[in-house]
Design a protein around this motif. Structure first.
Motif, PDB file in Angstrom:
ATOM      1  N   VAL A  26       0.924  -1.270   0.049  1.00  0.00           N
ATOM      2  CA  VAL A  26      -0.127   0.044  -0.097  1.00  0.00           C
ATOM      3  C   VAL A  26       0.793   1.166   0.002  1.00  0.00           C
ATOM      4  O   VAL A  26       0.797   1.914  -0.724  1.00  0.00           O
ATOM      5  N   THR A  27       2.031   1.311   1.012  1.00  0.00           N
ATOM      6  CA  THR A  27       2.775   2.358   0.983  1.00  0.00           C
ATOM      7  C   THR A  27       3.471   2.655  -0.608  1.00  0.00           C
ATOM      8  O   THR A  27       3.555   3.799  -1.099  1.00  0.00           O
ATOM      9  N   GLU A  28       3.876   1.428  -1.024  1.00  0.00           N
ATOM     10  CA  GLU A  28       4.470   1.632  -2.407  1.00  0.00           C
ATOM     11  C   GLU A  28       3.467   2.111  -3.605  1.00  0.00           C
ATOM     12  O   GLU A  28       3.601   2.999  -4.251  1.00  0.00           O
ATOM     13  N   ALA A  29       2.335   1.600  -3.625  1.00  0.00           N
ATOM     14  CA  ALA A  29       1.222   2.093  -4.482  1.00  0.00           C
ATOM     15  C   ALA A  29       0.862   3.456  -4.273  1.00  0.00           C
ATOM     16  O   ALA A  29       0.637   4.187  -5.285  1.00  0.00           O
ATOM     17  N   GLU A  30       0.914   3.973  -2.817  1.00  0.00           N
ATOM     18  CA  GLU A  30       0.547   5.269  -2.675  1.00  0.00           C
ATOM     19  C   GLU A  30       1.690   6.409  -3.247  1.00  0.00           C
ATOM     20  O   GLU A  30       1.528   7.137  -3.910  1.00  0.00           O
ATOM     21  N   ALA A  31       2.800   5.833  -3.060  1.00  0.00           N
ATOM     22  CA  ALA A  31       4.197   6.525  -3.781  1.00  0.00           C
ATOM     23  C   ALA A  31       4.168   6.644  -5.189  1.00  0.00           C
ATOM     24  O   ALA A  31       4.423   7.623  -5.552  1.00  0.00           O
ATOM     25  N   ARG A  32       3.842   5.446  -5.822  1.00  0.00           N
ATOM     26  CA  ARG A  32       4.112   5.609  -7.263  1.00  0.00           C
ATOM     27  C   ARG A  32       2.827   6.383  -8.046  1.00  0.00           C
ATOM     28  O   ARG A  32       3.162   7.094  -8.924  1.00  0.00           O
ATOM     29  N   GLN A  33       1.522   6.757  -7.040  1.00  0.00           N
ATOM     30  CA  GLN A  33       0.608   7.586  -7.760  1.00  0.00           C
ATOM     31  C   GLN A  33       0.701   9.136  -7.299  1.00  0.00           C
ATOM     32  O   GLN A  33      -0.130   9.771  -7.759  1.00  0.00           O
ATOM     33  N   SER A  34       1.668   9.399  -6.611  1.00  0.00           N
ATOM     34  CA  SER A  34       1.882  10.759  -5.896  1.00  0.00           C
ATOM     35  C   SER A  34       2.050  11.671  -7.256  1.00  0.00           C
ATOM     36  O   SER A  34       2.757  11.480  -8.014  1.00  0.00           O
ATOM     37  N   PRO A  35       1.279  12.891  -7.234  1.00  0.00           N
ATOM     38  CA  PRO A  35       0.330  13.357  -6.391  1.00  0.00           C
ATOM     39  C   PRO A  35      -0.950  12.813  -6.527  1.00  0.00           C
ATOM     40  O   PRO A  35      -1.354  12.651  -7.768  1.00  0.00           O
ATOM     41  N   LEU A  36      -1.889  12.426  -5.480  1.00  0.00           N
ATOM     42  CA  LEU A  36      -3.073  11.927  -5.641  1.00  0.00           C
ATOM     43  C   LEU A  36      -4.335  13.074  -5.270  1.00  0.00           C
ATOM     44  O   LEU A  36      -3.937  13.923  -4.491  1.00  0.00           O
ATOM     45  N   PRO A  37      -5.200  12.939  -5.695  1.00  0.00           N
ATOM     46  CA  PRO A  37      -6.464  13.730  -5.267  1.00  0.00           C
ATOM     47  C   PRO A  37      -6.549  13.573  -3.800  1.00  0.00           C
ATOM     48  O   PRO A  37      -6.405  12.475  -3.361  1.00  0.00           O
ATOM     49  N   ARG A  38      -7.197  14.296  -3.014  1.00  0.00           N
ATOM     50  CA  ARG A  38      -7.465  14.505  -1.570  1.00  0.00           C
ATOM     51  C   ARG A  38      -8.219  13.082  -1.348  1.00  0.00           C
ATOM     52  O   ARG A  38      -7.803  12.404  -0.242  1.00  0.00           O
ATOM     53  N   ALA A  39      -9.241  12.726  -1.966  1.00  0.00           N
ATOM     54  CA  ALA A  39      -9.794  11.703  -1.551  1.00  0.00           C
ATOM     55  C   ALA A  39      -9.053  10.362  -1.593  1.00  0.00           C
ATOM     56  O   ALA A  39      -9.193   9.474  -0.710  1.00  0.00           O
ATOM     57  N   ALA A  40      -8.375  10.211  -2.398  1.00  0.00           N
ATOM     58  CA  ALA A  40      -7.527   8.999  -2.752  1.00  0.00           C
ATOM     59  C   ALA A  40      -6.371   8.885  -1.781  1.00  0.00           C
ATOM     60  O   ALA A  40      -6.072   7.923  -1.071  1.00  0.00           O
ATOM     61  N   ARG A  41      -5.627  10.073  -1.408  1.00  0.00           N
ATOM     62  CA  ARG A  41      -4.826  10.323  -0.172  1.00  0.00           C
ATOM     63  C   ARG A  41      -5.455   9.770   1.298  1.00  0.00           C
ATOM     64  O   ARG A  41      -4.639   9.273   1.861  1.00  0.00           O
ATOM     65  N   GLU A  42      -6.531  10.431   1.170  1.00  0.00           N
ATOM     66  CA  GLU A  42      -7.337  10.155   2.537  1.00  0.00           C
ATOM     67  C   GLU A  42      -7.564   8.619   2.675  1.00  0.00           C
ATOM     68  O   GLU A  42      -7.362   7.966   3.700  1.00  0.00           O
ATOM     69  N   VAL A  43      -8.129   7.830   1.438  1.00  0.00           N
ATOM     70  CA  VAL A  43      -8.274   6.350   1.561  1.00  0.00           C
ATOM     71  C   VAL A  43      -6.935   5.830   1.854  1.00  0.00           C
ATOM     72  O   VAL A  43      -7.167   4.764   2.687  1.00  0.00           O
TER      73      VAL A  43
END
Length: 189
Positions: A143-160
């Motif tokens: 999950v940490t890697e998936a979040e980092a790969r997609q940065s920057p994310l919309p606020r809603a996705a960041r919150e999820v």
């Protein structure tokens, strides 16, 4: 709508319906785009949306007047791009508030396992928790890697991602304490 004791309307959309509607409110999308975003953001880890159900959910939303397509552009060979109607925006906002404010019980198979843990010997119980802890560590990394790969994310996705990681880390903490300290034998008194 059903009114709850907190005077907040209970959700009328399923989690899958609100997820799809929310992604379409975020920006107009066609079915394959929805699939790509769902896959990329790891949505299937927290809601039940299969590839084949995307079009089923869209059809339900369309029948309810929450999404529409540009009929002039929708030909046999073109992908239908869905956009939220004014009603769709309104319902998505209201349903989102209801989902956020309501405390709902979620069925969790792990709790079923804990409730029946006395049925297995102590060493099997500890081994199962150790196995789960290893899987949890791998999930946190993923999950940490998936979040980092997609940065920057919309606020809603960041919150999820943030909420999901918080839950995973809380479970990791709980499991780590149980794996290090064997449970008490209720018959040992």
């Amino acid at each position: 709508m059903v009114v709850t004791s907190s005077n907040q309307a209970a959700p009328q959309l399923t989690p899958a319906e609100l997820t799809i509607l929310g992604l379409i409110v975020e920006q107009p999308r066609h079915g394959y785009d929805l699939e790509r975003v769902i896959e990329k953001r790891g949505v299937r880890k927290w809601t039940d949306i299969g590839f084949s159900s995307i079009y089923y959910v869209i059809a339900k939303l369309e029948r309810r007047g929450l999404v529409e397509t540009d009929a002039a552009r929708a030909g046999a060979k073109s992908r239908r791009v869905f956009r939220a109607t004014a009603a769709g925006h309104e319902v998505a906002a209201a349903e989102t508030a209801a989902f956020l404010s309501e405390l709902q019980t979620v069925a969790h198979p792990f709790l079923v396992g804990l409730a029946n843990s006395s049925l297995v010997p102590e060493h099997d119980y500890v081994r199962a928790l150790q196995d789960r802890l290893q899987l949890l560590e791998a999930r946190i990394s993923s999950v940490t890697e998936a979040e980092a790969r997609q940065s920057p994310l919309p606020r809603a996705a960041r919150e999820v991602f943030s909420y999901s990681l918080s839950l995973l880390e809380a479970e990791r903490s709980w499991l780590a304490a149980r794996v290090l300290v064997p449970r008490e034998d209720p018959n040992a008194h």
